[in-house]
Each structure stands twice: as structure tokens, then as C-alpha cells.
Design a protein around this motif. Sequence first.
Motif, PDB file in Angstrom:
ATOM      1  N   VAL A 273      -7.097   0.133   6.263  1.00 32.86           N
ATOM      2  CA  VAL A 273      -6.557   1.089   5.288  1.00 32.86           C
ATOM      3  C   VAL A 273      -7.279   2.425   5.460  1.00 32.86           C
TER       4      VAL A 273
ATOM      5  N   SER B  55       0.800  -1.217   0.000  1.00 33.81           N
ATOM      6  CA  SER B  55       0.000   0.000   0.000  1.00 33.81           C
ATOM      7  C   SER B  55       0.837   1.273   0.000  1.00 33.81           C
TER       8      SER B  55
ATOM      9  N   LEU C 235      -0.789   1.046   6.762  1.00 36.89           N
ATOM     10  CA  LEU C 235      -1.606  -0.113   7.112  1.00 36.89           C
ATOM     11  C   LEU C 235      -1.502  -0.354   8.617  1.00 36.89           C
TER      12      LEU C 235
END
Length: 269
Positions: free
Chosen positions: A99, A74, A78
Motif C-alpha cells: 500500500v 483500498s 494495491l
Amino acid sequence: MTDRLKLVTWNINSVRLRMPIVEHLIDEIAPDVICLQETKCPDANFPENAFRKAGYEHMAINGQKGYHGVATLSRRPLTNTEKRDFCNVGDSRHVAVDVPFNGSSLRLHNFYVPAGGDEPNREVNPKFGHKLDFMSEMHDWLQGEETDRPAVLVGDLNVAPYEHDVWSHKQLLKVVSHTPVETELFESVREKGGWLDAMRQFTPLEEKLYTWWSYRAKDWSKADKGRRLDHVWVSGPLAPHVKGTTVMREARGWEKPSDHAPVIAVFEA
């Protein structure tokens, strides 16, 4: 101010072997979050540096040598990473994270459900029994607290539930991934948790929709004997924010491809 989150889920069939096409995917669509399945490498050997170089500083990895494995990469932080060991067999088939989205967060589950072997009979094929037990555990867990909040469940779930999720409903009724015992259990998992099948919100049930094409076909695209094994489910609170899903069919034709195509989901708030 609008918050837009682009997520892609992809059974990569060995992340180290196919890192070049992962980088190609990143160049093409620049997702915020990448969920990979069947990474086939222990955590210590995961290509973290390549992902960091591409802008994915945040990672939740659950891998094992040579088999299975899931990873969520990501651009956004996270938190609250969870790795559930389904059926207590030590397989790396799940990772969940929070998220940031829309001023709060969404819960993201990344799954690789067992394929189930070739024979759809648990008495003679323990792999099929394992698959059914795995989904039964999903059924008992993925409801209530897990789905009362904004949540998305993605991954290679290894079931093609509907008639037009396979190239021939009639011919595949006795083939693992489309047998009635699997599809009924699969739908009960989804319905019990109040999950919405996001892909079918944008592609009507009467239209063919595939994410996987076998390596065995000489010309996979011309034969087009596909199945929809990869899925995007969203919880009720997140459902209004799903703006579209797309199967990147062209990625199945890239050099040294996975037999699965990536699936893109876009969320906006």
C-alpha cells in the motif's frame, strides 16, 4: 506534507449479509483501507460494485464458498498481491499487498487464523492441531525480509494473549483462544518477527481490551464477556508512524451485527 493512512480490520462474518453495516462503517469513519475476514463468499460473488461505489477501486480478494475468506479494499492502489495457502489445505485465510505510504509503501498482511474448535487437544481435535500448525508456519515465515521493511499485520488471529484480553483469565485458561499453548506460540510468532502489538501500545496491559463478544449472550454489552481476538501488529520500521488504535465497540450493537467489532489503526508520516 503529512501522509495519513487510516486502516480498519474487521471480521465481518459474511460480507454479503452484512454489507449494510460495512457501508455504515464507511460513512462513519471513511477509512483508506478496509481489511475484512470471514467474508464467506467465492471471489466471483464478492460485492465489488458496492465497494467501488463507496470509493474503493482497489481490491485484493481471497475467498471461498461458505467459509473463511479475506479481502483488502483500498482507496489507494494495491500492488504485489500474495495469497499464501497455509498448511496446504486450500483455505482462504491470507492476503498480502503493498500500500502506498510516506512516499514509498508498506506491506499489509490480512489474516484469518483458524479458530481451533472447542477442545484444546490436538489428539482428539484436529482443528486445534491445524491452528497450532498454522501459527507455527506464521512463526517461520513472518520474520527477516518480511519485517525488515515497514509492514503491518492485521486480522482475526483468534488468540487473546494477555490476562486482560479476556473477561476472566482464570476461567478461560482451558478455553480455546486463551490456553497457554496458544498464547505462548502466538507471542513467539510476534516476538520472532519483531512485531509490535500496536493495540497494547495505546491501552495498558492492566486494562481490559476486547474485540469480540459472543452471540450467545442475551445482552452482550451488559454481560461484557469479551475477548481480544483481532489484532494490529507493526514491524519495527513502521512503529514510529502508528498514531493510535481504536476498537469500534458500538458497531457490535448495530443491526444484524458481526460478533466482532472493527479495529481502527491510524498511521502518519
